[in-house]
Design a protein around this motif. Sequence first.
Motif, PDB file in Angstrom:
ATOM      1  N   HIS A   1       0.827  -1.202   0.000  1.00 11.57           N
ATOM      2  CA  HIS A   1       0.000   0.000   0.000  1.00 11.57           C
ATOM      3  C   HIS A   1       0.866   1.259   0.000  1.00 11.57           C
ATOM      4  N   ILE A   2       1.930   1.215   0.778  1.00 14.78           N
ATOM      5  CA  ILE A   2       2.815   2.385   0.879  1.00 14.78           C
ATOM      6  C   ILE A   2       3.545   2.603  -0.436  1.00 14.78           C
ATOM      7  N   ALA A   3       3.989   1.518  -1.046  1.00 13.76           N
ATOM      8  CA  ALA A   3       4.660   1.641  -2.341  1.00 13.76           C
ATOM      9  C   ALA A   3       3.728   2.241  -3.375  1.00 13.76           C
ATOM     10  N   ARG A   4       2.495   1.806  -3.377  1.00 10.40           N
ATOM     11  CA  ARG A   4       1.538   2.306  -4.373  1.00 10.40           C
ATOM     12  C   ARG A   4       1.313   3.798  -4.206  1.00 10.40           C
ATOM     13  N   ILE A   5       1.117   4.256  -2.979  1.00 10.30           N
ATOM     14  CA  ILE A   5       0.886   5.679  -2.786  1.00 10.30           C
ATOM     15  C   ILE A   5       2.153   6.476  -3.088  1.00 10.30           C
ATOM     16  N   GLY A   6       3.320   5.865  -2.837  1.00 10.30           N
ATOM     17  CA  GLY A   6       4.573   6.541  -3.175  1.00 10.30           C
ATOM     18  C   GLY A   6       4.727   6.742  -4.670  1.00 10.30           C
ATOM     19  N   VAL A   7       4.355   5.722  -5.449  1.00  9.30           N
ATOM     20  CA  VAL A   7       4.413   5.840  -6.910  1.00  9.30           C
ATOM     21  C   VAL A   7       3.395   6.861  -7.406  1.00  9.30           C
TER      22      VAL A   7
ATOM     23  N   GLN B   1       8.435  11.394  -2.145  1.00 11.55           N
ATOM     24  CA  GLN B   1       7.739  11.389  -0.859  1.00 11.55           C
ATOM     25  C   GLN B   1       6.308  10.935  -1.078  1.00 11.55           C
ATOM     26  N   ALA B   2       5.793  10.177  -0.107  1.00  7.28           N
ATOM     27  CA  ALA B   2       4.452   9.622  -0.215  1.00  7.28           C
ATOM     28  C   ALA B   2       3.427  10.412   0.579  1.00  7.28           C
ATOM     29  N   PHE B   3       3.846  11.459   1.253  1.00  6.98           N
ATOM     30  CA  PHE B   3       2.963  12.195   2.158  1.00  6.98           C
ATOM     31  C   PHE B   3       2.751  13.618   1.673  1.00  6.98           C
ATOM     32  N   ALA B   4       1.641  14.228   2.106  1.00 11.60           N
ATOM     33  CA  ALA B   4       1.343  15.611   1.749  1.00 11.60           C
ATOM     34  C   ALA B   4       2.122  16.555   2.650  1.00 11.60           C
ATOM     35  N   GLY B   5       2.382  17.751   2.129  1.00  8.58           N
ATOM     36  CA  GLY B   5       3.049  18.766   2.927  1.00  8.58           C
ATOM     37  C   GLY B   5       4.520  18.894   2.615  1.00  8.58           C
ATOM     38  N   PRO B   6       5.210  19.761   3.357  1.00 12.91           N
ATOM     39  CA  PRO B   6       6.636  19.984   3.122  1.00 12.91           C
ATOM     40  C   PRO B   6       7.428  18.683   3.271  1.00 12.91           C
TER      41      PRO B   6
END
Length: 268
Positions: free
Chosen positions: A167-173, A252-257
Motif C-alpha cells: 500500500h505504501i509503495a503504491r501511494i509513493g508511486v 515522498q508519499a505524504f502531503a506537505g513539506p
Amino acid sequence: MSDASAVTVAVLDDLRQESDELDLLVAGLNAEGWALPTPAERWTVAHQIAHLNWTDEVALLAVTDPGAFADEAGKAAADPETFVDEAADEAATALPPEALLVEWREGRARLQEALREAPAGAKFPWYGPPMSVASMATARLMETWAHGQDVADALGVARKPSARLRHIARIGVRARDYAYSVRGMQPPAEQFRVELRAEDGTSSVYGPEGAPQRITGPLLDFCLLVTRRAHRDDLALEAVGPDADRWLDIAQAFAGPPGKGRPRKGER
C-alpha cells in the motif's frame, strides 16, 4: 460486495493491523520509554503517538465535518513549517503516556468506524488532493508505518516487513508528480517503470513495461525512501535514466513539506 468495496475493506483491515502492531510496541513502555528520542528531530516516542492521534482526529474531521477540517487546514497553510511540530509538542505534553495511548486507541477506532460507514464514492478534503475512503485509509496506514518505524528505531526493534508495504509503495508511486510540484519543479511527462521485490519473493510493479526510466529494488527500501525514513545512499534502490535518478532524491508519499529526511548512516 463490489471489487472496489472489497479493496476498501482490505485496506481498512490492514490499517487496523498496522496500528495494532505499533500499539504493541508502545503499550508496555514506562515513562522513560515514552521519553526516548526518535530519529525525528526533537520528537520522542510520545511525540510520534501524539502526532498519529492528532492526524487521526483531523482525518475524522475531514470525513465527518469538512468545514471544521477547512479551519484546521487553514492553520496549517498559515505556518506549514512549524504547524506539525507545534501540534505534536502540545499533544505530547498535554497528557500522561497512559492517557495518550487510550486517546489514540479511541481516536483511531472512531476513524475506522467513520470510514467504514462512508458512502461509496465519497471524497474527503485533505492537505493534498481530495481522498476516497481507500486513499484516506492508505494514507493513514503509510503514516502509521512511517512513525512506527521511528518508534522502532528508538527502541532498537527490527520489524518484520509485512505485505502491507504494498500500500505504501503504491501511494509513493502515485505521489510522484506531487513530490515535484511541492518543490516547485515540473514533473517529467513520461511514466516510470517501478519494479519492487518483497522479502517473500513477490513483486509489486507499476508503470509501462517498456519505459526507459526505471526504478528497481527491495519493496522495503522503496517504502523507507518515500516516507523519508532512510537516506537514499543507505538503500539498495537502482535508477535507470536521469529523471528516475532525480526522483529518488525527492520522492515522498505524504502531503506537505518534505522535511529534512534522514542523514546517511554514520552522519547522525
